[in-house]
Motif scaffolding. Sequence first.
Motif, PDB file in Angstrom:
ATOM      1  N   ARG A 147     -10.689   2.091   2.821  1.00 59.15           N
ATOM      2  CA  ARG A 147     -10.771   2.778   1.742  1.00 59.15           C
ATOM      3  C   ARG A 147     -10.041   4.015   1.377  1.00 59.15           C
ATOM      4  NH1 ARG A 147     -17.573   3.146   2.040  1.00 59.15           N
ATOM      5  NH2 ARG A 147     -17.210   4.927   0.924  1.00 59.15           N
ATOM      6  N   TRP A 148     -10.165   4.701   0.377  1.00 59.37           N
ATOM      7  CA  TRP A 148      -9.519   5.612  -0.190  1.00 59.37           C
ATOM      8  C   TRP A 148      -9.842   6.847   0.312  1.00 59.37           C
ATOM      9  CZ3 TRP A 148      -5.441   6.564  -3.624  1.00 59.37           C
ATOM     10  CH2 TRP A 148      -5.324   7.747  -3.975  1.00 59.37           C
ATOM     11  N   ASP A 149     -11.386   7.122   0.696  1.00 55.75           N
ATOM     12  CA  ASP A 149     -12.021   8.316   1.045  1.00 55.75           C
ATOM     13  C   ASP A 149     -11.936   8.298   2.575  1.00 55.75           C
ATOM     14  OD1 ASP A 149     -13.879   6.618   1.587  1.00 55.75           O
ATOM     15  OD2 ASP A 149     -15.304   7.436   0.423  1.00 55.75           O
ATOM     16  N   ASP A 150     -11.391   7.437   3.327  1.00 59.59           N
ATOM     17  CA  ASP A 150     -10.964   7.364   4.885  1.00 59.59           C
ATOM     18  C   ASP A 150     -10.208   8.710   5.241  1.00 59.59           C
ATOM     19  OD1 ASP A 150     -10.661   6.845   7.885  1.00 59.59           O
ATOM     20  OD2 ASP A 150     -11.564   4.905   7.301  1.00 59.59           O
ATOM     21  N   LYS A 151     -10.697   9.569   6.019  1.00 61.95           N
ATOM     22  CA  LYS A 151      -9.843  10.718   6.416  1.00 61.95           C
ATOM     23  C   LYS A 151      -8.703  10.296   7.424  1.00 61.95           C
ATOM     24  CE  LYS A 151     -12.843  14.506   5.221  1.00 61.95           C
ATOM     25  NZ  LYS A 151     -14.191  13.636   4.531  1.00 61.95           N
ATOM     26  N   GLU A 152      -9.165   9.191   8.292  1.00 59.48           N
ATOM     27  CA  GLU A 152      -8.256   8.958   9.409  1.00 59.48           C
ATOM     28  C   GLU A 152      -7.438   7.751   8.837  1.00 59.48           C
ATOM     29  OE1 GLU A 152     -11.120   7.408  12.074  1.00 59.48           O
ATOM     30  OE2 GLU A 152     -11.392   9.250  12.928  1.00 59.48           O
ATOM     31  N   GLU A 153      -7.830   6.787   8.039  1.00 58.14           N
ATOM     32  CA  GLU A 153      -6.922   5.648   7.732  1.00 58.14           C
ATOM     33  C   GLU A 153      -7.107   5.231   6.236  1.00 58.14           C
ATOM     34  OE1 GLU A 153      -4.650   4.276   9.487  1.00 58.14           O
ATOM     35  OE2 GLU A 153      -4.997   4.510  11.685  1.00 58.14           O
ATOM     36  N   SER A 154      -6.606   6.273   5.598  1.00 63.90           N
ATOM     37  CA  SER A 154      -6.868   6.249   4.235  1.00 63.90           C
ATOM     38  C   SER A 154      -5.950   5.243   3.344  1.00 63.90           C
ATOM     39  CB  SER A 154      -6.355   7.213   3.437  1.00 63.90           C
ATOM     40  OG  SER A 154      -4.935   7.627   3.250  1.00 63.90           O
ATOM     41  N   PHE A 155      -6.674   4.750   2.373  1.00 60.32           N
ATOM     42  CA  PHE A 155      -5.929   3.684   1.366  1.00 60.32           C
ATOM     43  C   PHE A 155      -4.454   4.099   0.877  1.00 60.32           C
ATOM     44  CE2 PHE A 155      -4.456   1.806  -2.615  1.00 60.32           C
ATOM     45  CZ  PHE A 155      -4.674   0.354  -2.505  1.00 60.32           C
ATOM     46  N   TYR A 156      -4.548   5.255   0.648  1.00 63.23           N
ATOM     47  CA  TYR A 156      -3.078   5.937  -0.004  1.00 63.23           C
ATOM     48  C   TYR A 156      -2.132   5.758   1.105  1.00 63.23           C
ATOM     49  CZ  TYR A 156       0.291   9.291  -1.620  1.00 63.23           C
ATOM     50  OH  TYR A 156       1.494   9.835  -2.050  1.00 63.23           O
ATOM     51  N   ASP A 157      -2.070   6.049   2.214  1.00 64.89           N
ATOM     52  CA  ASP A 157      -1.269   6.144   3.142  1.00 64.89           C
ATOM     53  C   ASP A 157      -0.918   4.326   3.768  1.00 64.89           C
ATOM     54  OD1 ASP A 157      -1.071   8.654   3.659  1.00 64.89           O
ATOM     55  OD2 ASP A 157      -2.468   8.777   5.463  1.00 64.89           O
ATOM     56  N   GLN A 158      -2.089   3.651   3.622  1.00 65.17           N
ATOM     57  CA  GLN A 158      -1.606   2.235   4.038  1.00 65.17           C
ATOM     58  C   GLN A 158      -1.106   1.657   2.632  1.00 65.17           C
ATOM     59  OE1 GLN A 158      -5.510   0.569   4.951  1.00 65.17           O
ATOM     60  NE2 GLN A 158      -5.780   1.873   6.624  1.00 65.17           N
ATOM     61  N   TRP A 159      -1.178   2.025   1.542  1.00 62.98           N
ATOM     62  CA  TRP A 159      -0.579   1.341   0.500  1.00 62.98           C
ATOM     63  C   TRP A 159       1.132   1.885   0.416  1.00 62.98           C
ATOM     64  CZ3 TRP A 159      -0.298  -2.827  -2.606  1.00 62.98           C
ATOM     65  CH2 TRP A 159       0.202  -2.611  -3.730  1.00 62.98           C
ATOM     66  N   ARG A 160       1.215   3.072   0.607  1.00 65.87           N
ATOM     67  CA  ARG A 160       2.498   3.674   0.794  1.00 65.87           C
ATOM     68  C   ARG A 160       3.458   2.911   2.114  1.00 65.87           C
ATOM     69  NH1 ARG A 160       3.527   4.927  -4.409  1.00 65.87           N
ATOM     70  NH2 ARG A 160       2.491   7.234  -4.983  1.00 65.87           N
ATOM     71  N   THR A 161       2.609   2.752   3.078  1.00 67.86           N
ATOM     72  CA  THR A 161       3.462   2.057   3.994  1.00 67.86           C
ATOM     73  C   THR A 161       3.566   0.324   3.747  1.00 67.86           C
ATOM     74  OG1 THR A 161       2.203   3.346   5.754  1.00 67.86           O
ATOM     75  CG2 THR A 161       2.938   1.031   6.507  1.00 67.86           C
ATOM     76  N   PHE A 162       2.835  -0.147   2.974  1.00 67.34           N
ATOM     77  CA  PHE A 162       3.270  -1.519   2.407  1.00 67.34           C
ATOM     78  C   PHE A 162       4.490  -1.319   1.465  1.00 67.34           C
ATOM     79  CE2 PHE A 162       2.569  -4.783  -0.828  1.00 67.34           C
ATOM     80  CZ  PHE A 162       2.704  -5.665  -0.144  1.00 67.34           C
ATOM     81  N   GLU A 163       4.322  -0.522   0.575  1.00 66.69           N
ATOM     82  CA  GLU A 163       5.587  -0.357  -0.321  1.00 66.69           C
ATOM     83  C   GLU A 163       6.775  -0.256   0.179  1.00 66.69           C
ATOM     84  OE1 GLU A 163       4.096   1.477  -4.582  1.00 66.69           O
ATOM     85  OE2 GLU A 163       4.054   2.841  -3.036  1.00 66.69           O
ATOM     86  N   LYS A 164       6.877   0.590   1.427  1.00 67.91           N
ATOM     87  CA  LYS A 164       8.142   0.768   2.001  1.00 67.91           C
ATOM     88  C   LYS A 164       8.631  -0.538   2.767  1.00 67.91           C
ATOM     89  CE  LYS A 164       7.162   5.735   2.962  1.00 67.91           C
ATOM     90  NZ  LYS A 164       6.606   6.631   3.923  1.00 67.91           N
ATOM     91  N   ASN A 165       7.546  -1.283   3.067  1.00 66.19           N
ATOM     92  CA  ASN A 165       8.120  -2.737   4.149  1.00 66.19           C
ATOM     93  C   ASN A 165       8.462  -3.801   3.036  1.00 66.19           C
ATOM     94  OD1 ASN A 165       7.845  -2.403   7.119  1.00 66.19           O
ATOM     95  ND2 ASN A 165       6.385  -0.910   6.290  1.00 66.19           N
ATOM     96  N   ILE A 166       8.368  -3.694   1.836  1.00 64.56           N
ATOM     97  CA  ILE A 166       8.654  -4.645   1.072  1.00 64.56           C
ATOM     98  C   ILE A 166       9.965  -4.789   0.236  1.00 64.56           C
ATOM     99  CG2 ILE A 166       6.304  -5.466   0.725  1.00 64.56           C
ATOM    100  CD1 ILE A 166       6.229  -4.335  -1.999  1.00 64.56           C
TER     101      ILE A 166
END
Length: 269
Positions: A147-166
Amino acid sequence: MKVMTINTHSYIEKNSEKKLDIFVDAINRIKPDIIAMQEVNQSKDELLLKKNEHITECGIGIKTNNFAYRVLVKLNNMGNNYHLVWLGIKRGFEVFDEGLCFLSKVPIKKHKEILLSRTDDINNWKKRMALGININDEWFYNVHFGRWDDKEESFYDQWRTFEKNISQNEKVWVMGDFNSPSDIKNEGYDLVLSGDFYDTYYLAKNKDEGYTVRGKIDGWDDKDIKKSRIDYIFTNEKYDIKSSYTIFNGKNEEIISDHFGIIIDFERE
């Protein structure tokens, strides 16, 4: 070509055996070319499956009662010829392995795994990964974000990681449970659209209401999100999408999960 995504909720669902059969019956009639499934479960103590030409596995090994494997067997016994790629990611509810999988009519020769979360601990329920398959020089990614509001594992960080790997030079589809309501501005949904991706729901000539969840669902116990879209199929090409419909929503097939699925139909170039 028909592409479908659904968070199956698998064995967490009440009457999961009946719902598995409902799912198989619908797939046998509709025959999607590619199916992305999230929250695919198997008993962690079940026996490992022997090697099978229709199955590719990565991460936690696939076991004999794997929900998607059982779907595969039933479908192929009905005369279909689906192939399965399973990515086992983490432990869930103490007794299950949980992961992502694709079913494809076309044999899958290339696949890719991307760690999206900071944690790589299979015992941490917040571990997130993406599973990619390459078909006809296009990459299809199956995802289940935090989720977006997860302080440990946020959507923002996970999406940016995804973008870097495609690769930005490839045709890419990304589908699954994004845990990001489309009606909440300046969060996950808007972040995805701020890049190179299009929402196939809005590209589609024919569509329904589009919402994929209603009421209380797992992972959103603190909120009643009523009717919302949090599951999507995005593409970085502006395809001519014939239709986008919600499936397994009680109107278009019986409900089998706390999420509804999405099925789109489009012409290949």
